[in-house]
Enzyme design. Structure first.
Site, PDB file in Angstrom:
ATOM      1  N   ASP A 175     -10.490  24.104 -13.438  1.00 36.20           N
ATOM      2  CA  ASP A 175     -11.397  24.627 -14.464  1.00 36.20           C
ATOM      3  C   ASP A 175     -12.194  25.850 -13.998  1.00 36.20           C
ATOM      4  OD1 ASP A 175     -13.364  23.625 -12.782  1.00 36.20           O
ATOM      5  OD2 ASP A 175     -13.913  21.972 -14.089  1.00 36.20           O
ATOM      6  N   TYR A 270     -14.547  31.206  -5.316  1.00 33.12           N
ATOM      7  CA  TYR A 270     -14.238  30.349  -4.159  1.00 33.12           C
ATOM      8  C   TYR A 270     -13.854  31.164  -2.925  1.00 33.12           C
ATOM      9  CZ  TYR A 270     -14.567  25.617  -5.987  1.00 33.12           C
ATOM     10  OH  TYR A 270     -15.031  24.423  -6.460  1.00 33.12           O
TER      11      TYR A 270
END
Ligand SMILES: NC(=O)c1ccc[n+]([C@@H]2O[C@H](COP(=O)([O-])OP(=O)(O)OC[C@H]3O[C@@H](n4cnc5c(N)ncnc54)[C@H](O)[C@@H]3O)[C@@H](O)[C@H]2O)c1
Ligand SMILES: O=P(O)(O)OC[C@H]1O[C@H](O[C@H]2[C@H](O)[C@@H](O)[C@@H](O)O[C@@H]2CO)[C@H](O)[C@@H](O)[C@@H]1O
Ligand SMILES: [Mn+2]
Length: 447
Positions: A175, A270
């Site tokens: 997601d 990330y």
């Protein structure tokens, strides 16, 4: 509204005791007009934990559409018989094991994170058998069912699926891009992320947007990057209070540093763990990590609200809300069930889509989704910086699956030593040896 017609669908949520289960239920119930349901099942191997959510879920379903059958079970046969979709989000070892994944590396000054660095690799070795077990139940009891799988670490789980269950109807998803696209829409002044068209390539939790276009086809990436170079993915004037918690605010801000390494693309946030591991460690509290925040935050909030609903006997006025996590997985199920041909980012075998990258890598790229599954879009060639970073990381992920298959200490040590988050093989060995003790009973015995 009555939905339990003959063409309607039956779903099982694997990891029924997940903190995300109630929001997925709410999303399913809010979308019965486009995804009609006859049955919703919850399946978990921890009946006690699942039971705490199941009483509230039963009430939510009865109040919205009593014609939908509801089942909560720990019996795989009951769970997986006569289902069209399995929405999977299991966490093998639950949040207390996540805490160890995060705290053990941090003791050695290394990133302690759920999916990145040694903690992510440890979680990978734990997750593979749990996910494979669920795929096997699905294939045994409902061979035509699709599994839409969120279970982390998605990159390693996806590589394990590619190798160990290559013909299974499993689609691995994340997601995070949806969260990023929500931020892009906000930054660019659009109401919804769905108004924009994206090009993206990478691995899971490791990728870059190369194009963001408006409905007229105008390229907005330069405008987006100009913003990111100043504010990251935050909006001017925003503070921590505008985010679920400070981790996500810090992450949105850190995009400023990540994008400066290549301002021709908008990065997945990330990448902060791989490109700035020193900053990440400096900002971590080794005594109180993300697992603690989740146990004290999301877990308490969701389980507390479900207990309140069960006690009150009604979900009226509930504080439970639908999030992007639920939106994405239900959109994907709808695309498969009703052949919508929606373009979605999925984790799939590269197989030539990224021309100058390992065809056997599991990559995250846009795909067109319809009744027969997904068709990846062609990406073309990628630049040296991104290719180099991705190749190192994909080899780390492959080595973990090697370690799982071969029960190999050496492969796991190589995976940890190769990870960009780990400064030396000495440190990798110390972390690995401590993780082996912590994961007894979950990992295969490594020789
Ligand atoms: N891919 C993504 O982008 C994404 C996003 C959010 C969460 N997640 C993942 O979703 C999962 C759930 O997250 P959470 O915080 O709600 O976890 P959680 O610990 O609250 O719930 C996970 C549930 O899975 C159950 N479980 C464990 N092993 C099982 C097995 N073999 N069979 C059936 N059930 C099993 C546990 O008992 C638990 O109830 C995690 O893997 C998390 O990392 C992924
Ligand atoms: O630390 P957690 O458990 O809160 O989150 C870890 C997960 O983070 C990502 O999902 C995010 C999402 O991208 C973000 O925008 C926000 O809405 O919260 C989500 C999770 O709460 C990630 O994609 C997952 O893989 C992680 O499990
Ligand atoms: Mn993710």
């Amino acid at each position: 509204m009555e939905n339990a017609g003959k063409n309607s669908i039956s779903v099982v949520i694997a990891g029924g005791g997940s903190t995300y289960t109630p929001e997925i239920i709410l999303m399913l119930l809010a979308n019965l007009d486009r995804l009609p349901l006859r049955c919703i099942k919850l399946y978990d191997n921890d009946g006690e934990r699942q039971g705490k959510l199941a009483s509230a879920v039963k009430i939510l379903i009865e109040e919205r559409d009593p014609s939908i059958e509801f089942v909560a079970t720990t019996d795989p046969k009951i769970a997986y018989t006569d289902v069209d979709f399995c929405l999977a989000h299991i966490r093998v070892g639950q949040l207390p094991m996540r805490e160890l994944d995060e705290k053990i590396p941090l003791k050695y000054g290394v990133v302690g994170q759920e999916t990145c660095g040694p903690g992510g690799l440890a979680y990978g070795l734990r997750s593979i058998p749990g996910v494979i077990e669920n795929i096997d139940y699905m294939e045994k009891y409902s061979p035509n069912c699709w599994m839409l799988n969120y279970s982390n670490p998605a990159a390693i789980v996806a590589e394990a699926c590619r190798r160990l269950r290559p013909h299974s109807r499993v689609i691995n998803i994340c997601d995070m891009p949806i969260g990023l696209e929500d931020s892009f829409a906000r930054i660019l002044g659009f109401k919804s992320r769905k108004q924009l068209d994206y090009r993206y390539f990478g691995l899971n939790h490791f990728g870059w947007y190369t194009s963001v276009k408006d409905p007229d086809g105008n390229e907005l990436l330069p405008k987006l990057v100009e913003h990111e170079l100043k504010y990251g993915n935050t909006m001017p004037g925003e503070s921590m209070d505008d985010y679920t918690d400070h981790t996500w605010y810090d992450t949105a801000l850190k995009v400023k540093d990540i994008v400066s390494l290549d301002p021709s693309m908008a990065p997945n946030s990330y990448l902060q763990y791989y490109l700035f591991p020193d900053d990440m460690v400096a900002h971590s509290d080794p005594q109180y990590t993300r697992a603690n925040m989740v146990m004290d935050g999301r877990e308490k909030r969701v389980f507390g609200e479900c207990a309140r609903i069960a006690e009150a006997g009604t979900a009226e006025g509930t504080s439970l809300r639908i999030g992007i996590h639920a939106e994405f997985i239900v959109d994907l199920a709808t695309a498969l069930a009703f052949n919508t041909h929606e373009r979605m980012l999925l984790i799939v075998p590269n197989n030539g889509a990224i021309e100058n990258f390992d065809p056997k890598a599991m990559v995250e790229i846009p795909c067109i989704v319809g009744k027969d599954g997904y068709e990846p879009l062609s990406i073309g060639t990628i630049p040296t910086f991104q290719k180099g970073l991705m190749y190192e990381q994909v080899c780390v992920e492959k080595l973990v699956v090697d370690a799982y298959e071969q029960h190999s200490y050496l492969k796991m040590l190589q995976a940890m030593s190769l990870s960009k988050t780990v400064p030396s093989a000495n440190v990798a060995k110390k972390i690995l040896d401590e993780l082996i003790v912590a994961n007894e009973g979950y990992w295969p015995e490594l020789h």
